[in-house]
Design an enzyme around this catalytic site. Structure first.
Site, PDB file in Angstrom:
ATOM      1  N   CYS A  63       0.924  -1.128   0.118  1.00 46.59           N
ATOM      2  CA  CYS A  63      -0.077   0.024   0.067  1.00 46.59           C
ATOM      3  C   CYS A  63       0.854   1.267  -0.206  1.00 46.59           C
ATOM      4  O   CYS A  63       2.077   1.367   0.523  1.00 46.59           O
ATOM      5  CB  CYS A  63      -0.996  -0.180   1.260  1.00 46.59           C
TER       6      CYS A  63
ATOM      7  N   ASP B 139      -6.944  -2.715  11.150  1.00 44.17           N
ATOM      8  CA  ASP B 139      -5.894  -1.888  11.320  1.00 44.17           C
ATOM      9  C   ASP B 139      -5.462  -1.630  12.750  1.00 44.17           C
ATOM     10  O   ASP B 139      -6.512  -1.655  13.513  1.00 44.17           O
ATOM     11  CB  ASP B 139      -6.000  -0.732  10.488  1.00 44.17           C
TER      12      ASP B 139
END
Length: 212
Positions: free
Chosen positions: A8, A130
């Site tokens: 990412c 997350d």
């Protein structure tokens, strides 16, 4: 099941190519101006054009408005939208409007935080667990923070899911063993400074994924 990986916050052709060469299943493009990984429309279009069809392009947003989403979709040729700090109803609206796969980020610090995952049933296609960033942090993710992975042991996931937050080549095996993740997401763990990815670190992370 085999473990796959999303790299990412990619922002250069060299690091994108490293992710593709290392067999990343997904690549992430950030569309959030406060982030050091934020992409302009022009850069997003340049990078998207380099991505082969078998690798999925994921756009990363923080509670975006329609104009932001539409601009990024057009520029980044996005297959999926990853939404942070976005309410389930808004996620559902974006899903309905765009027809794209929706990843809903759930920020985790304690077991109670996992309850948010259930609220995205029907609104999202995948949960991204997350680490919850510190109070007052400028960014909702990508800060190299990890959470207690044992919180996911035995948890009944309402949707397909991925694991993020503080992953790197060294702790990856422990993270996957403890959580059972089959898709992992890394950003700061393959950087030499905030927003600056390193091709060698990307290769090492993906080699660690392949060795699982």
């Amino acid at each position: 099941m085999p473990v796959t990986a999303k790299i990412c916050g990619l922002s250069t052709p060299e690091t994108l190519d490293a992710a593709i060469a290392g067999s990343a299943s997904h690549v992430g493009f950030v569309f959030f101006p406060p982030s050091p990984r934020n992409l302009s429309r022009e850069r997003a279009a340049q990078l998207a054009a380099r991505v082969p069809g078998h690798v999925r392009r994921v756009g990363v947003f923080v509670d975006p408005d329609d104009a932001t989403v539409e601009s990024a979709l057009d520029a980044g040729l996005l297959d999926a939208l990853q939404l942070h700090d976005t309410a389930p109803a808004r996620a559902a609206a974006i899903k309905a409007k765009t027809g794209r796969e929706i990843w809903a980020a759930v920020a985790v610090r304690t077991a109670a935080d996992l309850a948010a995952a259930v609220t995205f049933a029907g609104a999202a296609d995948r949960i991204l667990y997350d680490a919850k960033t510190p109070p007052g942090a400028a960014l909702p993710g990508g800060m190299g923070v990890r959470f207690d992975w044992t919180l996911l042991e035995g948890f009944r996931h309402p949707l397909p899911w991925a694991l993020s937050g503080g992953l790197d080549p060294v702790n990856l095996r422990e993270a996957v063993t403890r959580t059972g993740a089959t898709l992992v997401d890394v950003s700061s763990g393959v950087e030499i400074s905030p927003g600056i990815k390193d091709a060698g670190k990307i290769a090492a992370f993906l080699a660690a994924v392949a060795s699982l």
